[in-house]
Motif scaffolding. Structure first.
Motif, PDB file in Angstrom:
ATOM      1  N   GLN A   1     -40.997  15.454 -55.059  1.00 37.56           N
ATOM      2  CA  GLN A   1     -42.571  16.137 -55.117  1.00 37.56           C
ATOM      3  C   GLN A   1     -42.231  18.040 -55.422  1.00 37.56           C
ATOM      4  N   GLU A   2     -42.415  18.091 -54.219  1.00 36.64           N
ATOM      5  CA  GLU A   2     -42.156  19.980 -54.254  1.00 36.64           C
ATOM      6  C   GLU A   2     -41.618  20.002 -55.176  1.00 36.64           C
ATOM      7  N   LEU A   3     -40.050  20.082 -55.735  1.00 34.82           N
ATOM      8  CA  LEU A   3     -39.404  20.244 -57.083  1.00 34.82           C
ATOM      9  C   LEU A   3     -40.184  20.001 -58.483  1.00 34.82           C
ATOM     10  N   LEU A   4     -41.251  18.698 -58.363  1.00 29.10           N
ATOM     11  CA  LEU A   4     -41.909  18.791 -59.247  1.00 29.10           C
ATOM     12  C   LEU A   4     -43.638  19.296 -59.668  1.00 29.10           C
ATOM     13  N   LYS A   5     -43.658  20.104 -58.599  1.00 29.71           N
ATOM     14  CA  LYS A   5     -44.710  21.154 -58.328  1.00 29.71           C
ATOM     15  C   LYS A   5     -44.230  22.171 -59.520  1.00 29.71           C
ATOM     16  N   ILE A   6     -42.929  22.943 -59.395  1.00 32.77           N
ATOM     17  CA  ILE A   6     -42.843  23.411 -60.336  1.00 32.77           C
ATOM     18  C   ILE A   6     -43.005  23.583 -61.813  1.00 32.77           C
ATOM     19  N   ALA A   7     -42.818  22.849 -61.980  1.00 35.51           N
ATOM     20  CA  ALA A   7     -43.449  22.422 -64.297  1.00 35.51           C
ATOM     21  C   ALA A   7     -42.649  20.773 -64.197  1.00 35.51           C
ATOM     22  N   LYS A   8     -43.632  20.536 -65.060  1.00 34.09           N
ATOM     23  CA  LYS A   8     -43.672  19.820 -66.163  1.00 34.09           C
ATOM     24  C   LYS A   8     -42.853  19.538 -66.433  1.00 34.09           C
ATOM     25  N   ASN A   9     -41.627  19.712 -67.072  1.00 30.80           N
ATOM     26  CA  ASN A   9     -40.411  19.799 -67.564  1.00 30.80           C
ATOM     27  C   ASN A   9     -39.450  19.434 -66.546  1.00 30.80           C
ATOM     28  N   VAL A  10     -39.752  19.035 -65.123  1.00 35.01           N
ATOM     29  CA  VAL A  10     -38.836  19.205 -64.312  1.00 35.01           C
ATOM     30  C   VAL A  10     -37.995  18.024 -64.362  1.00 35.01           C
ATOM     31  N   CYS A  11     -36.516  18.060 -64.427  1.00 36.24           N
ATOM     32  CA  CYS A  11     -36.246  16.020 -64.097  1.00 36.24           C
ATOM     33  C   CYS A  11     -35.277  16.248 -63.021  1.00 36.24           C
ATOM     34  N   ILE A  12     -35.951  15.281 -62.261  1.00 37.46           N
ATOM     35  CA  ILE A  12     -35.193  15.040 -60.297  1.00 37.46           C
ATOM     36  C   ILE A  12     -34.256  14.450 -60.403  1.00 37.46           C
ATOM     37  N   LYS A  13     -33.383  15.359 -59.779  1.00 31.52           N
ATOM     38  CA  LYS A  13     -31.461  14.567 -60.112  1.00 31.52           C
ATOM     39  C   LYS A  13     -31.347  13.869 -58.686  1.00 31.52           C
ATOM     40  N   LEU A  14     -30.532  13.232 -58.420  1.00 27.97           N
ATOM     41  CA  LEU A  14     -30.205  12.560 -57.247  1.00 27.97           C
ATOM     42  C   LEU A  14     -28.730  11.605 -57.488  1.00 27.97           C
ATOM     43  N   PRO A  15     -28.562  11.704 -56.087  1.00 26.68           N
ATOM     44  CA  PRO A  15     -26.777  10.865 -55.748  1.00 26.68           C
ATOM     45  C   PRO A  15     -26.776   9.965 -56.262  1.00 26.68           C
TER      46      PRO A  15
END
Ligand code: E4P
Length: 217
Positions: free
Chosen positions: A71-85
């Protein structure tokens, strides 16, 4: 095949973005430390350099904590893609985020079964690591081929993002195996345009052109 740049070096990304050949960027904690910069600040700057997906990796290991970081990273910009292990916790977080319409790149994939799980969890991208398998004398490209067959068998929409690419040959083989995307280090992308016969041929053409004494403009 789409090209992502595998780096957190904004100068390299800026230079490559200007070619019009770049469709997105991937980062990971190792690339962030190499950049020597603040994580969120560098992701923000990268998101301004491309409209494509910019993978930013969470560092928490438990689903709830991963989602809080996401949620914190998604606030940065609309083209953030969350990378998960690719762990059970990562897959749970993947399902939750993609159900909400966010992009997720499931990383550290080393088997076709892991890729099957990521697709079932709704991943936007699955990142099989070719180079790290090759390092262990296991054919990384076979993994891409196996995932392609499985995803096509069931019409999964998850895109195969060939990662841990080390050579131009990896890029060619990924394209031949039907990877949707390859994330490639800047030096390898630049090397794709090079061929000694191109240089030699151009040199000869220019030498002959000079003999004509003409100019196009
Ligand atoms: C990209 O998403 C991956 O993190 C990256 O390609 C890994 O590459 P490496 O195996 O060269 O570190």
């Amino acid at each position: 095949m789409k090209f992502f740049v595998d780096t957190a070096d904004t100068n390299e990304i800026r230079e490559l973005a200007a070619t019009g050949l770049i469709d997105g960027v991937t980062t990971n904690p190792s690339l962030i430390v190499k950049s020597g910069r603040d994580f969120k600040e560098v992701i923000k700057e990268i998101c301004e350099l491309t409209d494509g997906p910019v993978s930013a990796e969470v560092t928490a290991l438990e689903t709830g904590a991963m989602l809080a970081e996401a949620q914190e990273l998604l606030k940065i910009a609309k083209n953030v893609c969350i990378k998960l292990p690719l762990t059970i916790d990562g897959l749970k977080a993947c399902k939750a985020l993609t159900d909400e319409g966010h992009m997720v790149n499931v990383t550290l994939c080393f088997s076709a079964n892991q890729a099957l799980l990521a697709a079932k969890a709704g991943a936007t991208f699955i990142s099989p690591f070719i180079g790290r398998l090759d390092d262990m004398n296991i054919d990384g490209m076979e993994l891409i081929e196996d995932i392609r067959i499985i995803y096509d068998n069931y019409d999964f929409e998850t895109e195969i993002l060939a990662a841990s690419i080390r050579t131009a040959n990896h890029v060619k083989q990924s394209a031949m195996a039907g990877a949707d995307v390859a994330t490639i280090p800047p030096a390898v992308i630049k090397g794709l345009a090079k061929h000694p016969l191109t240089d030699k041929g151009l040199e000869a053409f220019l030498a002959d052109w000079a003999k004509t004494g003409q100019s196009i403009l």
